[in-house]
Structure formats: C-alpha cells, structure tokens
Design a protein around this motif. Structure first.
Motif, short mmCIF file in Angstrom:
data_model
loop_
_atom_site.label_atom_id
_atom_site.label_comp_id
_atom_site.label_asym_id
_atom_site.label_seq_id
_atom_site.Cartn_x
_atom_site.Cartn_y
_atom_site.Cartn_z
N THR A 1 -4.46 29.09 29.71
CA THR A 1 -5.36 29.95 28.95
C THR A 1 -6.30 30.67 29.91
O THR A 1 -7.39 30.17 30.22
N ARG A 2 -5.82 31.82 30.38
CA ARG A 2 -6.64 32.59 31.29
C ARG A 2 -7.89 33.06 30.56
O ARG A 2 -7.83 33.31 29.36
N PRO A 3 -9.00 33.19 31.15
CA PRO A 3 -9.25 32.92 32.57
C PRO A 3 -9.74 31.50 32.86
O PRO A 3 -10.13 31.20 33.96
N VAL A 4 -9.69 30.60 31.86
CA VAL A 4 -10.29 29.28 32.07
C VAL A 4 -9.39 28.28 32.78
O VAL A 4 -9.87 27.26 33.25
N GLY A 5 -8.10 28.52 32.87
CA GLY A 5 -7.22 27.62 33.60
C GLY A 5 -6.12 27.04 32.74
O GLY A 5 -5.61 27.69 31.84
N LYS A 6 -5.77 25.78 33.02
CA LYS A 6 -4.73 25.08 32.27
C LYS A 6 -5.33 23.83 31.64
O LYS A 6 -6.17 23.16 32.24
N GLU A 7 -4.83 23.52 30.43
CA GLU A 7 -5.25 22.32 29.73
C GLU A 7 -4.02 21.50 29.37
O GLU A 7 -2.96 22.05 29.12
N ARG A 8 -4.21 20.21 29.34
CA ARG A 8 -3.16 19.33 28.84
C ARG A 8 -3.56 18.94 27.42
O ARG A 8 -4.70 18.57 27.15
N GLY B 282 -8.49 25.16 37.08
CA GLY B 282 -9.24 26.36 36.77
C GLY B 282 -10.72 26.11 36.51
O GLY B 282 -11.20 24.98 36.59
N PRO B 283 -11.45 27.18 36.19
CA PRO B 283 -12.89 27.10 35.99
C PRO B 283 -13.33 26.17 34.86
O PRO B 283 -14.46 25.68 34.87
N ALA B 284 -12.47 25.89 33.89
CA ALA B 284 -12.84 25.00 32.79
C ALA B 284 -13.22 23.61 33.31
O ALA B 284 -14.03 22.92 32.69
N ARG B 285 -12.68 23.23 34.45
CA ARG B 285 -13.02 21.91 35.02
C ARG B 285 -14.47 21.87 35.50
O ARG B 285 -15.00 20.79 35.73
N LEU B 286 -15.10 23.03 35.65
CA LEU B 286 -16.48 23.08 36.12
C LEU B 286 -17.50 22.99 34.98
O LEU B 286 -18.68 22.78 35.23
N ILE B 287 -17.05 23.14 33.75
CA ILE B 287 -17.95 23.03 32.61
C ILE B 287 -18.36 21.56 32.48
O ILE B 287 -17.50 20.67 32.56
N PRO B 288 -19.67 21.30 32.31
CA PRO B 288 -20.08 19.89 32.17
C PRO B 288 -19.27 19.20 31.07
O PRO B 288 -19.07 19.75 29.98
N LYS B 289 -18.80 18.00 31.38
CA LYS B 289 -17.89 17.28 30.49
C LYS B 289 -18.40 17.15 29.06
O LYS B 289 -17.65 17.42 28.12
N PRO B 290 -19.65 16.77 28.82
CA PRO B 290 -20.09 16.65 27.42
C PRO B 290 -20.01 17.98 26.66
O PRO B 290 -19.62 18.00 25.50
N LEU B 291 -20.32 19.08 27.32
CA LEU B 291 -20.26 20.39 26.67
C LEU B 291 -18.80 20.79 26.41
O LEU B 291 -18.45 21.25 25.32
N ALA B 292 -17.94 20.60 27.40
CA ALA B 292 -16.52 20.93 27.24
C ALA B 292 -15.89 20.11 26.13
O ALA B 292 -15.15 20.64 25.29
N ASP B 293 -16.19 18.81 26.10
CA ASP B 293 -15.63 17.94 25.07
C ASP B 293 -16.09 18.37 23.68
O ASP B 293 -15.30 18.38 22.74
N LEU B 294 -17.36 18.73 23.55
CA LEU B 294 -17.89 19.18 22.26
C LEU B 294 -17.19 20.46 21.80
O LEU B 294 -16.76 20.57 20.64
N MET B 295 -17.06 21.43 22.70
CA MET B 295 -16.41 22.70 22.34
C MET B 295 -14.96 22.48 21.93
O MET B 295 -14.49 23.04 20.93
N LEU B 296 -14.24 21.66 22.68
CA LEU B 296 -12.84 21.39 22.36
C LEU B 296 -12.72 20.62 21.04
O LEU B 296 -11.83 20.89 20.24
N HIS B 297 -13.63 19.67 20.83
CA HIS B 297 -13.57 18.88 19.59
C HIS B 297 -13.78 19.79 18.37
O HIS B 297 -13.03 19.69 17.39
N ILE B 298 -14.77 20.66 18.43
CA ILE B 298 -15.03 21.57 17.31
C ILE B 298 -13.79 22.43 17.04
O ILE B 298 -13.37 22.59 15.90
N ARG B 299 -13.20 22.95 18.09
CA ARG B 299 -11.99 23.76 17.95
C ARG B 299 -10.84 22.94 17.37
O ARG B 299 -10.11 23.39 16.48
N ASN B 300 -10.67 21.73 17.85
CA ASN B 300 -9.51 20.94 17.46
C ASN B 300 -9.64 20.31 16.07
O ASN B 300 -8.63 19.97 15.46
#
Length: 151
Positions: free
Chosen positions: A81-88, A111-129
């Motif tokens: 998922t450009r430009p953020v990188g790859k996700e599993r 990719g750059p998504a790995r640089l997002i603080p983990k709690p924030l990234a997890d929250l964003m992904l959880h809301i989406r998922n």
C-alpha cells in the motif's frame, strides 16, 4: 500489531467463499477502491491481486500477494500500500455455534508505516479493520444467500 476479532453470522466455509472471489476484494477491504486484475491462480499462495487504493482522483495502483491459503481456517496476505509500505494481514477463522469467529491481525513489514508509533498504528488499523470485518460478513452472507437461491 493490530488485532481485531468479530463474531460473524456465517460459517467459516462461507467466509472463505467470499475470500476466494478476488472481484469482491474492494467490497470488503476498507481503502481498496477497485480491483484492476486478478491472477487466474488466485487464491493459491504466490498469486496476486492488482488493486487500487484511495479515492479518485487520488488513487494509487498496488498489489496484494497470497502467502497462505488454508480454507476454511486461515489466509495470510502481504498487501503493498504505497506510500506507506507493505503490511502482513492474517485472517484466522474458527467455527462458533452456527457462525464463526474471525481474528484479523495486521502489521507493517516495510516502509514508512513502521515508523508510526505502535499504539497509534494499532489504533488506526483496528478502527479500519472493525469495518473491514463487518463488510466481510455482509459479503459472505450475501454469497450464501445467492447459493441458497441457486444463483
């Protein structure tokens, strides 16, 4: 790593019928706007979906690769998922009563998504998922209804 769990009012087999159809991918995956092509071997491991993400006119072409296909239990995808990188993305499905429980795990692998603080990234992904799994249930139930009608 974001983990989202949802009970679905459909069987694991019905979930995997939906997952096996590449053309409904943009229907249940939040952020995917269209499917451009699917390899004929989809969903076998190594096969790719060529999709786009975003909202027109801000649309990027990307791809998702199937890493594991083990119906009706597990599917693992690597989503670019450009430009953020790859996700599993790991989708585990277990029967529960007349339905099932789906556990969706997602985390960045590059990719750059790995640089997002983990709690924030997890929250964003959880809301989406949460929405992604809600949509997957609708697609699976719709496919089951079509099969019941003989369509």
């Amino acid at each position: 790593m974001s983990v989202t769990v949802r009970e679905l009012d459909c069987t694991p087999e019905q979930v995997f019928v939906a997952l096996a159809d590449p053309w409904v991918y943009p229907t249940w995956v939040v952020g995917a706007s269209r499917l451009r092509a699917a390899e004929p071997s989809y969903p076998r491991p190594g096969s790719k979906l060529h999709h786009s993400i975003g909202v027109w006119p801000f649309v990027l072409d990307d791809e998702t690769v199937v890493e594991t296909w083990d119906p009706p239990r597990r599917m693992v995808l690597e989503a670019k998922t450009r430009p953020v990188g790859k996700e599993r993305v790991i989708i585990d499905v277990k029967p529960r009563g007349a339905g099932c429980v789906v556990r969706m795990e997602e985390y960045p692998v590059s990719g750059p998504a790995r640089l997002i603080p983990k709690p924030l990234a997890d929250l964003m992904l959880h809301i989406r998922n949460v929405e992604t799994l809600r949509r997957l249930e609708h697609v699976a139930r719709g496919r089951a209804a079509e099969q019941a009608r003989g369509e």
